[in-house]
Design a protein around this motif. Structure first.
Motif, PDB file in Angstrom:
ATOM      1  N   ARG A 101     105.486 103.079  59.751  1.00 48.62           N
ATOM      2  CA  ARG A 101     106.754 102.345  59.480  1.00 48.62           C
ATOM      3  C   ARG A 101     106.417 100.895  59.397  1.00 48.62           C
ATOM      4  O   ARG A 101     105.374 100.362  59.677  1.00 48.62           O
ATOM      5  N   GLU A 102     107.287 100.089  58.683  1.00 45.97           N
ATOM      6  CA  GLU A 102     107.303  98.760  58.429  1.00 45.97           C
ATOM      7  C   GLU A 102     108.603  98.020  58.826  1.00 45.97           C
ATOM      8  O   GLU A 102     109.491  98.516  58.660  1.00 45.97           O
ATOM      9  N   ASP A 161     113.817  97.535  49.126  1.00 50.39           N
ATOM     10  CA  ASP A 161     112.327  97.201  49.721  1.00 50.39           C
ATOM     11  C   ASP A 161     111.493  98.231  49.103  1.00 50.39           C
ATOM     12  O   ASP A 161     110.438  97.887  48.837  1.00 50.39           O
ATOM     13  N   ARG A 183     108.239  97.236  46.823  1.00 49.22           N
ATOM     14  CA  ARG A 183     106.775  97.700  47.417  1.00 49.22           C
ATOM     15  C   ARG A 183     106.053  98.374  46.276  1.00 49.22           C
ATOM     16  O   ARG A 183     105.049  98.092  46.238  1.00 49.22           O
ATOM     17  N   SER A 222     111.608  95.206  58.454  1.00 50.34           N
ATOM     18  CA  SER A 222     112.327  95.117  57.393  1.00 50.34           C
ATOM     19  C   SER A 222     112.239  93.377  57.141  1.00 50.34           C
ATOM     20  O   SER A 222     111.601  92.617  57.912  1.00 50.34           O
ATOM     21  N   ASN A 223     112.588  92.957  55.904  1.00 53.04           N
ATOM     22  CA  ASN A 223     112.121  91.679  55.523  1.00 53.04           C
ATOM     23  C   ASN A 223     113.427  91.072  55.116  1.00 53.04           C
ATOM     24  O   ASN A 223     113.977  91.373  53.997  1.00 53.04           O
ATOM     25  N   ARG A 228     114.453  99.256  56.477  1.00 55.50           N
ATOM     26  CA  ARG A 228     114.055  99.111  55.169  1.00 55.50           C
ATOM     27  C   ARG A 228     115.381  99.594  54.272  1.00 55.50           C
ATOM     28  O   ARG A 228     115.529 100.491  54.517  1.00 55.50           O
ATOM     29  N   THR A 229     115.366  98.754  52.998  1.00 50.90           N
ATOM     30  CA  THR A 229     116.378  99.335  52.122  1.00 50.90           C
ATOM     31  C   THR A 229     115.640  99.972  50.943  1.00 50.90           C
ATOM     32  O   THR A 229     114.578  99.771  50.960  1.00 50.90           O
ATOM     33  N   SER A 260     114.483 104.814  57.361  1.00 49.08           N
ATOM     34  CA  SER A 260     114.615 103.531  56.601  1.00 49.08           C
ATOM     35  C   SER A 260     114.104 102.484  57.659  1.00 49.08           C
ATOM     36  O   SER A 260     113.412 101.605  57.061  1.00 49.08           O
ATOM     37  N   TYR A 313     103.316  96.066  51.269  1.00 48.20           N
ATOM     38  CA  TYR A 313     103.400  97.057  52.427  1.00 48.20           C
ATOM     39  C   TYR A 313     102.834  96.432  54.008  1.00 48.20           C
ATOM     40  O   TYR A 313     102.269  95.352  53.881  1.00 48.20           O
TER      41      TYR A 313
END
Ligand SMILES: O=C(O)CCC(=O)C(=O)O
Ligand SMILES: [Fe+2]
Length: 815
Positions: free
Chosen positions: A50-51, A520, A524, A53-54, A516-517, A513, A531
């Motif tokens: 998992r990452e 995104d 990536r 959100s930005n 994240r959308t 998600s 990432y």
């Protein structure tokens, strides 16, 4: 070095795309959409990636033009906002479009009570609601439109809007060539979002992405005032319309495409000063041009999702179809003079319903929850009391309003249209007429059992989706890790037990998600966003080609110049359709060995007729009608064969490698979120007609624990001699049939979303697609579908869920 530089931005000379307008292809299939492929039995597997959100504020678009293959003709004629430098005040015989009056205060009518925004706010809403990718404008001469032959002078733009917000839409595609404006639209399509102002926190933009209102969400926040100045010397150039590729009618007008920057910073060129003014009727004061950069960064457009774009079809395209049959019958029963007259009324109603919907969503559904609560009310009586301040406050106070609000959308592009039809009918006879009923009182919304669920915004019925008491519990439990059976048992136990298990609250069921959308994810894939740490992507190589990408905030966070973002390769690749859904091709994604291994797996598993339930059922019905019950029904919608990669196939090292590559690319490594690979074969003559990969006409997969398919990762396993293209049949989602074709090529993969980026529960109507007939050779391919939530370990058995779903939809959701 930036990550994207690892990728080779070269272009395949066998151009994977064609854009073309072909309405006839669509006609074939539009009224008869089957449900998609049935799911195989799931199998287990672990690990997760998992990452974070930005997020950040709006950024400035660029005037950079697309690559050399694009036509960059600047034409005022295609742009509704700039085609007329002179706006005229609407002629006296056309009264301004009146917004319906709210019902008397204190009314107990739950449906129909709403909070009304001022005209100024509605202008702002409408200005942005004809958003990118949702409509192509066409001139017309319907009776109702003729009445608004004029638009207001540029200097009087704000006034014109306030007088008649809809005049904004009534510029014509043909005005400059003919010299006289034909200001109306035959086919209108309203965007999926409404803008309720600029500045402050976004009501629909909850920072934790849990789809709940956060503390600090604010309604229709007032933005900075403005005295018609542009704050950027390139405003005018950026606002100028650009027609992109030949045959692609979509103007890349940055005011529409990049509203978060443009409407505020280039208010003069975008004619959006009114949108920046306060909602309290005060005159604009400060100058836009003096906004501090830092402030700009903190400003968010206030966007609210109303569901899929709403379409007013052309009369000719729906005449004789099911949609109109009942209506016409009813019209003639009530003695309406002519269809044309009814259609003119319907057009007026359509605008009016769209306006009201926008006001309702912005002013009621998303207006409250300032305290950030999900609205659990204390008394639990769910009654609207006379002393409640507003209906909005009442609705927001209902227990379970959060789930209702997050699922209340127009899921059908025809919601506004259907409501408008009902209002025309209701206005003709006395039967359903209810003077006090308010704008949402109509025979569609009160007569159609699933109106609230399918067309909540258009029916002003979001509060009817509020789940109460045990039903809410059922819904939420199913989205945590309990089985339906366990839930049913525990519910019985709990019935007399008031105490909640505070020490062990249910674990939330993870959403893929994780903040994240879809935007995104795709960015990536293209190297525009990094990432997260931890995964070694060195084995992963591909050459990306963007066939279509959304245009709002296209430049946001980008580490690449816009000119590069807008072109493929060095500009010699296919044009990027700006304003459509994400459609991205990755060449060289699989090696020859991987492709061959997957075909081999298909051979050894054995292929069966690909299934779509409705397809076979239709066929059986047809056979019965023809007195033929003996022979096996032959499907017509999808004729290919399928092998599901299960058991030993899943464990095959090459398949594992493919799955891992897919995971590294999407950023979702956990196999549990994917369906097993579906390996396909088409021989000459085989095809798959237009369909959507998210299942079901009702788009109710969101009620299931695994949620909808959010992304298709499609793999082409060989070259096909002739035919077999994947066609996105209506990428603007407006029925114009603007399409994108992708040729099969060994090792190529193709990615597209089924759901909308900002709302993974809202279905993206632009990604209907088909597999064209293979004319020569065999086509081998495979689907990998990514789900919103864990697919392989559904907490509730799939069949039981059908039952639960029915209950939720029929007994609970519609009260
Ligand atoms: O074969 C193709 O090109 C597309 C197949 C497809 O859309 C599907 O299997 O859902
Ligand atoms: Fe598909």
């Amino acid at each position: 070095m930036a990550l994207w530089q690892f990728f080779v931005f070269s272009i395949d000379k066998t151009n994977p795309t064609t854009y073309f307008c072909n309405p006839s292809f669509r006609e074939k299939a539009i009224e008869q959409r089957p449900t998609a492929t049935s799911k195989p039995a799931p199998a287990p597997s672990p690990t997760i990636d998992r990452e974070p959100s930005n997020e950040s504020g709006p950024s400035r678009p660029s005037t950079a033009q697309p690559g050399t293959t694009h036509s960059t003709t600047t034409t005022a004629a295609t742009d509704p906002f700039r085609s007329n430098t002179t706006f005229l005040v609407p002629p006296p015989h056309h009264p301004p479009m009146a917004l319906p009056n709210p019902p008397p205060s204190g009314s107990r009518t739950r449906r129909g009570k709403y909070s009304l925004l001022s005209r100024r706010a509605v202008c702002a809403i409408l200005f942005a609601s004809i958003g990118p990718g949702t409509g192509t404008l066409a001139a017309s001469a319907t009776a109702s439109c003729e009445a608004t032959t004029a638009a207001a002078a540029a200097a009087d733009y704000e006034r014109a809007c306030l007088l008649d917000p809809l005049s904004l839409f009534r510029a014509s595609a043909g005005s400059s060539s003919s010299g006289s404006p034909t200001p109306c639209l035959e086919r209108e399509s309203f965007g999926a979002f409404v803008l309720v102002g600029a500045g402050g926190a976004a009501a629909g933009d909850d920072s934790d992405d849990n789809n709940e209102a956060d503390a600090g969400d604010s309604p229709a926040a007032s933005g900075p005032a403005c005295t018609n100045l542009d704050g950027d010397e390139e405003c005018e150039a950026m606002a100028a319309p650009v027609v992109r590729a030949p045959g692609n009618p979509l103007p890349t007008h940055q005011c529409l495409m990049n509203p978060s920057y443009m409407l505020e910073r280039c208010a003069r060129s975008c004619y959006s000063c009114f949108a920046l003014g306060g909602d309290d009727g005060t005159e604009p004061g400060a100058e836009c041009g003096q906004q501090q950069e830092q402030e700009q960064e903190q400003q968010h457009e206030t966007r609210v999702s109303i569901g899929v774009g709403q379409v007013l079809p052309e009369a000719s395209s729906v005449r004789g179809t099911e949609v109109l049959e009942d209506w016409e019958e009813e019209l003639s029963r009530r003695g309406l003079p002519s269809f044309e007259r009814a259609w003119a009324l319907l057009t007026e109603e359509f605008y009016s319903v769209a306006t009201t919907t926008a006001g309702y969503m912005a002013g009621t559904v998303f207006a409250n929850n300032h305290d950030g609560s999900d609205g659990d009310n204390d008394d639990g009586n769910h009654e609207f009391d006379d002393d409640d301040d507003s209906f909005a406050a009442f609705a927001a106070s209902l227990h379970g309003y959060g789930p209702a609000r997050r699922s209340c959308r127009n899921y059908d592009p025809l919601c506004t249209f259907r409501v408008a039809m009902a209002r025309v009918l209701d206005g003709l006879g006395d039967e359903n007429k209810d003077e006090d009923g308010g704008p949402f009182q109509n025979s569609y919304c009160s007569g159609e059992p699933r109106a609230a669920q399918l067309c909540g915004p258009a029916c002003g019925a979001c509060h009817e989706l509020v789940l109460t008491g045990s039903e809410l519990q059922t819904y939420e439990d199913c989205l945590t890790n309990e089985t339906l059976d366990a839930f049913v048992e525990s519910k019985e136990d709990d019935e007399n037990d008031e105490d909640q298990d505070e020490e062990n609250p249910p674990q939330p069921y993870n959403n893929v998600s994780n903040g994240r959308t879809i935007d995104d994810l795709f960015r990536r894939v293209l190297g525009e966003l990094p990432y997260g740490d931890g995964e070694d992507r060195s084995g992963l190589t591909y050459t990306p080609t963007v066939l279509s990408r959304p245009s709002i905030d296209v430049h946001k966070h980008s580490n690449r110049p816009l000119s590069e973002v807008l072109s493929n390769g060095n500009g010699d690749g296919p044009p990027v359709l700006l304003g459509g859904p994400w459609i991205v091709v990755l060449d060289g994604f699989l090696t020859d060995e991987e492709c061959d291994a997957l075909i081999q797996q298909g051979d050894s598993i054995g292929r069966e007729q690909s299934t779509i339930e409705d397809d076979l059922e239709d066929e059986e019905e047809e056979q019965e009608e023809n007195g033929d019950s003996e022979s096996e029904p032959e499907p017509e919608w999808r004729t290919s064969t399928t092998a599901w990669c299960q058991e030993s196939c899943v464990d095959d090292p090459v398949v594992q490698r493919i799955q891992r590559k897919i995971g590294l690319t999407t950023g979702v490594l956990d196999e549990d979120y994917y369906e097993n690979l579906q390996v396909l074969r088409y021989v000459p003559g085989q095809y798959y007609n237009e369909h959507h990969d998210e299942e079901g006409d009702q788009h109710d997969e969101k009620f299931l624990p695994d949620g909808p398919r959010v992304l298709t990762f499609f793999l082409y396993l060989n070259d096909v001699e002739d035919g077999g293209e994947t066609r996105f049949t209506d990428v603007l989602g407006d029925g114009t049939g603007v399409y994108v074709d992708v040729k099969p090529k060994k090792g190529r993969s193709l990615l597209w979303p089924s759901m909308l980026s900002g709302d993974l529960l809202a279905y993206d109507v632009r990604t209907f697609h088909a597999a064209l007939e293979v004319r020569k050779g065999t086509k081998h391919a495979a689907n990998a579908w990514l789900h919103l939530r864990d697919y392989r370990n559904c907490p509730c058995a799939y069949d039981d869920l059908e039952e639960l779903k029915e209950k939720l939809l029929d007994d609970v959701m519609v009260k």
